[in-house]
Scaffold this motif. Sequence first.
Motif, PDB file in Angstrom:
ATOM      1  N   MET A   1       1.029  -1.178   0.201  1.00 57.45           N
ATOM      2  CA  MET A   1       0.112   0.134  -0.075  1.00 57.45           C
ATOM      3  C   MET A   1       1.008   1.128  -0.177  1.00 57.45           C
ATOM      4  SD  MET A   1      -2.802   1.277   2.639  1.00 57.45           S
ATOM      5  CE  MET A   1      -3.873  -0.123   2.639  1.00 57.45           C
ATOM      6  N   HIS A   2       0.630   2.256  -0.978  1.00 58.40           N
ATOM      7  CA  HIS A   2       1.363   3.285  -0.973  1.00 58.40           C
ATOM      8  C   HIS A   2       0.856   4.125   0.102  1.00 58.40           C
ATOM      9  CE1 HIS A   2       2.962   2.778  -4.808  1.00 58.40           C
ATOM     10  NE2 HIS A   2       1.884   2.304  -5.431  1.00 58.40           N
ATOM     11  N   SER A   3       2.030   5.322   0.587  1.00 57.50           N
ATOM     12  CA  SER A   3       1.548   6.109   1.791  1.00 57.50           C
ATOM     13  C   SER A   3       0.294   7.159   1.789  1.00 57.50           C
ATOM     14  CB  SER A   3       2.580   7.102   1.909  1.00 57.50           C
ATOM     15  OG  SER A   3       3.033   7.808   0.707  1.00 57.50           O
ATOM     16  N   PHE A   4      -0.117   7.545   0.190  1.00 61.10           N
ATOM     17  CA  PHE A   4      -1.351   8.057   0.202  1.00 61.10           C
ATOM     18  C   PHE A   4      -2.601   7.410   0.163  1.00 61.10           C
ATOM     19  CE2 PHE A   4      -0.454   6.885  -4.160  1.00 61.10           C
ATOM     20  CZ  PHE A   4      -1.813   6.363  -4.649  1.00 61.10           C
ATOM     21  N   GLU A   5      -2.535   6.061  -0.045  1.00 66.87           N
ATOM     22  CA  GLU A   5      -3.374   5.145  -0.110  1.00 66.87           C
ATOM     23  C   GLU A   5      -3.889   4.749   1.522  1.00 66.87           C
ATOM     24  OE1 GLU A   5      -3.245   2.395  -4.010  1.00 66.87           O
ATOM     25  OE2 GLU A   5      -1.788   1.923  -2.351  1.00 66.87           O
ATOM     26  N   LYS A   6      -2.700   4.808   2.272  1.00 70.14           N
ATOM     27  CA  LYS A   6      -2.992   4.816   3.758  1.00 70.14           C
ATOM     28  C   LYS A   6      -3.816   5.466   4.124  1.00 70.14           C
ATOM     29  CE  LYS A   6      -0.637   3.781   7.974  1.00 70.14           C
ATOM     30  NZ  LYS A   6      -1.391   4.492   9.220  1.00 70.14           N
TER      31      LYS A   6
END
Length: 226
Positions: A1-6
Amino acid sequence: MHSFEKLLSDNKTWARQKKVSNPEFFTQLAKEQKPEFLWIGCSDSRVPAEIIVNAEPGEMFIHRNIANQMIATDFNCLSVLQYAVTVLQVKHIIVCGHYNCGGVKAALGRQSSQLVITNKWLMHIKDIYRLNKAEIDALPTEEQRVNRLVELNILEQVQTLAHTSIIQQAWHEDNRPTLHGWVYGLNDGLLKPLVTLYPDTEIEPIFKYDYHEAEMALPEKKLRSV
């Protein structure tokens, strides 16, 4: 998971938990905002305004910039100030800086050739240092010098607020808001009050707007316009 998706995932979790704990939370929040406070703080990611005072959404109107400055020619900040005072009718304005501020630390050094715009923004803090050079330079460590300039900067920004027509008119007409200067400690998470200016605070005459004089002149103006 990418940071922005988190971030998006955590938002869903937060919203779901809010609905569980208070089913009417978002319904009430969407109706209107009636904050009692305007918070002018630093953009530093370690000083999230609502979190450090345990406030809920809707309790504070917030403006943040590098080194929590209130600059008289900054229309961004002035528009926030005017809306908060005139429309939202806030009762308190808090200028909150923090110790070990990167912007203040940068202002104590030479100007960076790669941060031309930021240099201009920090020039106001350099002026505060220039006016308090003897006091600041007498301190034995860099940390102490930075932190003293942090405090002096907060005091100066509160004074600048008091010198605006927006604040003086609200003081004259509504006896509000009260102005506060606070500093936040990154090491302990605590807020330290530095100064409080109440609506009856006397300021230097050269910064005053004379509203009494303006009111006395109103009937004469009306007569001339008839």
